[in-house]
Design a protein around this motif. Structure first.
Motif, PDB file in Angstrom:
ATOM      1  N   GLY A   5       0.804  -1.211   0.000  1.00 13.25           N
ATOM      2  CA  GLY A   5       0.000   0.000   0.000  1.00 13.25           C
ATOM      3  C   GLY A   5       0.839   1.264   0.000  1.00 13.25           C
ATOM      4  N   VAL A   6       0.278   2.310  -0.580  1.00 13.68           N
ATOM      5  CA  VAL A   6       0.878   3.643  -0.557  1.00 13.68           C
ATOM      6  C   VAL A   6      -0.253   4.656  -0.376  1.00 13.68           C
ATOM      7  CG1 VAL A   6       2.873   3.024  -1.991  1.00 13.68           C
ATOM      8  CG2 VAL A   6       0.806   3.912  -3.072  1.00 13.68           C
ATOM      9  N   SER A   7       0.124   5.853   0.050  1.00 15.32           N
ATOM     10  CA  SER A   7      -0.855   6.918   0.281  1.00 15.32           C
ATOM     11  C   SER A   7      -0.353   8.229  -0.291  1.00 15.32           C
ATOM     12  CB  SER A   7      -1.085   7.122   1.783  1.00 15.32           C
ATOM     13  OG  SER A   7      -1.558   5.964   2.394  1.00 15.32           O
ATOM     14  N   ASP A   8      -1.293   9.107  -0.596  1.00 13.10           N
ATOM     15  CA  ASP A   8      -0.984  10.461  -1.045  1.00 13.10           C
ATOM     16  C   ASP A   8      -2.245  11.289  -0.798  1.00 13.10           C
ATOM     17  OD1 ASP A   8       0.229  12.690  -2.256  1.00 13.10           O
ATOM     18  OD2 ASP A   8       1.040  11.505  -3.906  1.00 13.10           O
ATOM     19  N   HIS A   9      -2.272  12.520  -1.238  1.00 15.58           N
ATOM     20  CA  HIS A   9      -3.469  13.336  -1.068  1.00 15.58           C
ATOM     21  C   HIS A   9      -3.614  14.309  -2.232  1.00 15.58           C
ATOM     22  CE1 HIS A   9      -0.432  16.107   0.478  1.00 15.58           C
ATOM     23  NE2 HIS A   9      -1.286  17.069   0.205  1.00 15.58           N
ATOM     24  N   THR A  31      -9.988  18.153   0.760  1.00 17.48           N
ATOM     25  CA  THR A  31      -8.663  17.546   0.705  1.00 17.48           C
ATOM     26  C   THR A  31      -8.871  16.065   0.941  1.00 17.48           C
ATOM     27  OG1 THR A  31      -7.594  19.537   1.549  1.00 17.48           O
ATOM     28  CG2 THR A  31      -6.353  17.472   1.714  1.00 17.48           C
ATOM     29  N   TYR A  32      -8.601  15.277  -0.072  1.00 17.91           N
ATOM     30  CA  TYR A  32      -8.778  13.829   0.011  1.00 17.91           C
ATOM     31  C   TYR A  32      -7.449  13.150   0.299  1.00 17.91           C
ATOM     32  CZ  TYR A  32     -13.334  14.239  -2.380  1.00 17.91           C
ATOM     33  OH  TYR A  32     -14.615  14.537  -2.731  1.00 17.91           O
ATOM     34  N   SER A  33      -7.464  12.255   1.245  1.00 15.80           N
ATOM     35  CA  SER A  33      -6.352  11.352   1.468  1.00 15.80           C
ATOM     36  C   SER A  33      -6.671  10.088   0.676  1.00 15.80           C
ATOM     37  CB  SER A  33      -6.236  11.035   2.961  1.00 15.80           C
ATOM     38  OG  SER A  33      -5.265  10.049   3.172  1.00 15.80           O
ATOM     39  N   GLY A  79     -22.011  16.018 -15.433  1.00 15.36           N
ATOM     40  CA  GLY A  79     -23.211  16.309 -14.656  1.00 15.36           C
ATOM     41  C   GLY A  79     -22.939  16.501 -13.177  1.00 15.36           C
ATOM     42  N   ARG A  80     -21.708  16.909 -12.821  1.00 14.30           N
ATOM     43  CA  ARG A  80     -21.340  17.168 -11.430  1.00 14.30           C
ATOM     44  C   ARG A  80     -21.580  15.929 -10.557  1.00 14.30           C
ATOM     45  NH1 ARG A  80     -24.833  22.142 -10.711  1.00 14.30           N
ATOM     46  NH2 ARG A  80     -24.495  21.779  -8.501  1.00 14.30           N
ATOM     47  N   THR A  81     -20.939  14.827 -10.939  1.00 16.61           N
ATOM     48  CA  THR A  81     -21.108  13.534 -10.253  1.00 16.61           C
ATOM     49  C   THR A  81     -19.832  13.065  -9.555  1.00 16.61           C
ATOM     50  OG1 THR A  81     -20.553  12.398 -12.313  1.00 16.61           O
ATOM     51  CG2 THR A  81     -22.909  12.753 -11.853  1.00 16.61           C
ATOM     52  N   SER A  82     -19.012  13.981  -9.082  1.00 19.58           N
ATOM     53  CA  SER A  82     -17.721  13.608  -8.499  1.00 19.58           C
ATOM     54  C   SER A  82     -17.841  13.200  -7.026  1.00 19.58           C
ATOM     55  CB  SER A  82     -16.718  14.750  -8.657  1.00 19.58           C
ATOM     56  OG  SER A  82     -17.203  15.924  -8.025  1.00 19.58           O
ATOM     57  N   THR A  83     -18.687  12.202  -6.777  1.00 16.37           N
ATOM     58  CA  THR A  83     -18.791  11.671  -5.419  1.00 16.37           C
ATOM     59  C   THR A  83     -17.473  10.987  -5.051  1.00 16.37           C
ATOM     60  OG1 THR A  83     -19.653   9.559  -6.203  1.00 16.37           O
ATOM     61  CG2 THR A  83     -21.287  11.278  -5.634  1.00 16.37           C
ATOM     62  N   THR A  84     -17.287  10.749  -3.790  1.00 22.69           N
ATOM     63  CA  THR A  84     -16.065  10.099  -3.335  1.00 22.69           C
ATOM     64  C   THR A  84     -15.923   8.719  -3.971  1.00 22.69           C
ATOM     65  OG1 THR A  84     -16.328  11.310  -1.265  1.00 22.69           O
ATOM     66  CG2 THR A  84     -14.716   9.541  -1.275  1.00 22.69           C
ATOM     67  N   GLU A  85     -17.023   8.008  -4.118  1.00 17.35           N
ATOM     68  CA  GLU A  85     -16.995   6.698  -4.765  1.00 17.35           C
ATOM     69  C   GLU A  85     -16.519   6.806  -6.209  1.00 17.35           C
ATOM     70  OE1 GLU A  85     -20.294   6.432  -1.629  1.00 17.35           O
ATOM     71  OE2 GLU A  85     -19.489   7.958  -2.979  1.00 17.35           O
ATOM     72  N   ARG A 115      -7.197  -1.876  -4.758  1.00 17.50           N
ATOM     73  CA  ARG A 115      -8.204  -1.219  -3.914  1.00 17.50           C
ATOM     74  C   ARG A 115      -7.785   0.231  -3.726  1.00 17.50           C
ATOM     75  NH1 ARG A 115      -8.741  -1.720   2.418  1.00 17.50           N
ATOM     76  NH2 ARG A 115     -10.728  -0.679   2.727  1.00 17.50           N
ATOM     77  N   VAL A 116      -8.706   1.152  -4.001  1.00 16.63           N
ATOM     78  CA  VAL A 116      -8.466   2.577  -3.806  1.00 16.63           C
ATOM     79  C   VAL A 116      -9.457   3.068  -2.759  1.00 16.63           C
ATOM     80  CG1 VAL A 116      -8.495   4.870  -4.860  1.00 16.63           C
ATOM     81  CG2 VAL A 116      -7.629   2.903  -6.157  1.00 16.63           C
ATOM     82  N   LEU A 117      -8.948   3.665  -1.708  1.00 13.87           N
ATOM     83  CA  LEU A 117      -9.763   4.209  -0.625  1.00 13.87           C
ATOM     84  C   LEU A 117      -9.541   5.714  -0.594  1.00 13.87           C
ATOM     85  CD1 LEU A 117     -11.527   2.979   1.692  1.00 13.87           C
ATOM     86  CD2 LEU A 117      -9.527   3.293   3.137  1.00 13.87           C
ATOM     87  N   VAL A 118     -10.618   6.486  -0.698  1.00 13.90           N
ATOM     88  CA  VAL A 118     -10.542   7.943  -0.677  1.00 13.90           C
ATOM     89  C   VAL A 118     -11.195   8.421   0.618  1.00 13.90           C
ATOM     90  CG1 VAL A 118     -11.166  10.092  -1.849  1.00 13.90           C
ATOM     91  CG2 VAL A 118     -10.578   8.059  -3.190  1.00 13.90           C
ATOM     92  N   ARG A 119     -10.409   9.092   1.444  1.00 13.88           N
ATOM     93  CA  ARG A 119     -10.901   9.596   2.731  1.00 13.88           C
ATOM     94  C   ARG A 119     -11.246  11.071   2.603  1.00 13.88           C
ATOM     95  NH1 ARG A 119      -9.893   5.967   6.779  1.00 13.88           N
ATOM     96  NH2 ARG A 119      -8.427   4.309   6.228  1.00 13.88           N
ATOM     97  N   GLU A 120     -12.511  11.408   2.922  1.00 12.16           N
ATOM     98  CA  GLU A 120     -12.954  12.801   2.925  1.00 12.16           C
ATOM     99  C   GLU A 120     -12.611  13.467   4.247  1.00 12.16           C
ATOM    100  OE1 GLU A 120     -17.151  13.191   2.451  1.00 12.16           O
ATOM    101  OE2 GLU A 120     -17.170  11.914   0.703  1.00 12.16           O
ATOM    102  N   SER A 121     -12.491  12.659   5.276  1.00 14.10           N
ATOM    103  CA  SER A 121     -12.185  13.150   6.614  1.00 14.10           C
ATOM    104  C   SER A 121     -11.595  11.973   7.379  1.00 14.10           C
ATOM    105  CB  SER A 121     -13.459  13.648   7.306  1.00 14.10           C
ATOM    106  OG  SER A 121     -14.269  12.557   7.712  1.00 14.10           O
ATOM    107  N   PRO A 122     -11.114  12.201   8.590  1.00 13.82           N
ATOM    108  CA  PRO A 122     -10.588  11.062   9.362  1.00 13.82           C
ATOM    109  C   PRO A 122     -11.637   9.984   9.649  1.00 13.82           C
ATOM    110  CG  PRO A 122      -9.804  13.122  10.287  1.00 13.82           C
ATOM    111  CD  PRO A 122     -10.843  13.484   9.249  1.00 13.82           C
TER     112      PRO A 122
END
Length: 132
Positions: A5-9, A31-33, A79-85, A115-122
């Protein structure tokens, strides 16, 4: 099962067209992690899932397409569909394309998953998983 695994933001701006999202229909920043994992049942010829530096570089290339952008104007989110998913799905597609270009001895072993996990907050996140 082995994993690497690796992480960035990234920092983005966006809004949503669907009234379901209430106040988030207005322009706002985030700010997405972003955490990425590659899972494999076996190690590659160098006794690793893949080179960690190569995975970090691939993630950064994918994130550079979104970093400091208004996702309302990005073609991947009509159509402005940039949900975290959807962001997680988009990053996964870019990474999978990039990793597929690696030589066999450097790519994740056959049958690996991403697997990609996008964190919106902690305390809130969404993700996307796919085969490589």
């Amino acid at each position: 099962m082995f994993l690497l695994g690796v992480s960035d933001h990234i920092m983005i701006a966006h809004s949503f067209s669907d009234p379901f999202f209430g106040p988030a229909t207005r322009m706002h920043g985030a700010t997405y992690s972003v955490d990425v994992e590659i899972r494999a049942t076996a190690l590659g010829p160098h006794h690793v899932v893949m080179d960690i530096g190569a995975l970090r570089a691939a993630l950064r290339r994918a994130l550079d397409t979104l970093d400091y952008r208004n996702l309302d104007e990005h073609p991947a989110f009509p159509g402005r569909t940039s949900t975290t998913e959807r962001v997680a799905e988009h990053v996964a597609a870019l990474l999978a394309d990039d990793l597929a270009k690696l030589p066999a001895g450097e790519a994740p072993p056959p049958g690996a998953t991403l697997r990609v996990l996008v964190r919106e907050s902690p305390s809130a996140y969404a993700g996307f998983e796919r085969a490589l």
